[in-house]
Design a protein around this motif. Sequence first.
Motif, PDB file in Angstrom:
ATOM      1  N   HIS A  74     -12.102  32.154  17.679  1.00  0.00           N
ATOM      2  CA  HIS A  74     -11.239  32.137  18.504  1.00  0.00           C
ATOM      3  C   HIS A  74     -11.156  33.963  19.054  1.00  0.00           C
ATOM      4  O   HIS A  74     -10.818  34.458  17.969  1.00  0.00           O
ATOM      5  N   PRO A  75     -10.857  33.961  20.479  1.00  0.00           N
ATOM      6  CA  PRO A  75     -10.662  35.046  20.685  1.00  0.00           C
ATOM      7  C   PRO A  75      -9.537  35.609  19.854  1.00  0.00           C
ATOM      8  O   PRO A  75      -9.532  37.453  19.930  1.00  0.00           O
ATOM      9  N   ALA A  76      -8.346  35.313  19.698  1.00  0.00           N
ATOM     10  CA  ALA A  76      -7.497  35.932  19.378  1.00  0.00           C
ATOM     11  C   ALA A  76      -7.362  36.522  17.796  1.00  0.00           C
ATOM     12  O   ALA A  76      -7.225  37.609  17.175  1.00  0.00           O
ATOM     13  N   TYR A  77      -9.073  36.111  17.460  1.00  0.00           N
ATOM     14  CA  TYR A  77      -9.207  37.002  16.221  1.00  0.00           C
ATOM     15  C   TYR A  77     -10.495  37.643  15.805  1.00  0.00           C
ATOM     16  O   TYR A  77     -11.201  38.082  15.147  1.00  0.00           O
TER      17      TYR A  77
END
Length: 65
Positions: free
Chosen positions: A9-12
């Motif tokens: 996930h890009p947010a992580y």
Amino acid sequence: MLHIEWWHHPAYGYMSQLSAADFAWEHLRRDDEYRQDCQTLALASRQSAHQLESFAQRWGLLFPE
């Protein structure tokens, strides 16, 4: 506990830049049992030294003096 593939996930993306302590906190704060213990302790009218010590030992926490 959340069951997502956070490593995709890009947010992580920031997770790879965290120190070991910060990474541990990111994991711990998502743990349902930890959150329940935290809530139970917070809702107690008074926390004894024994309760706080038990909580810290169970979760491997260190608090500054």
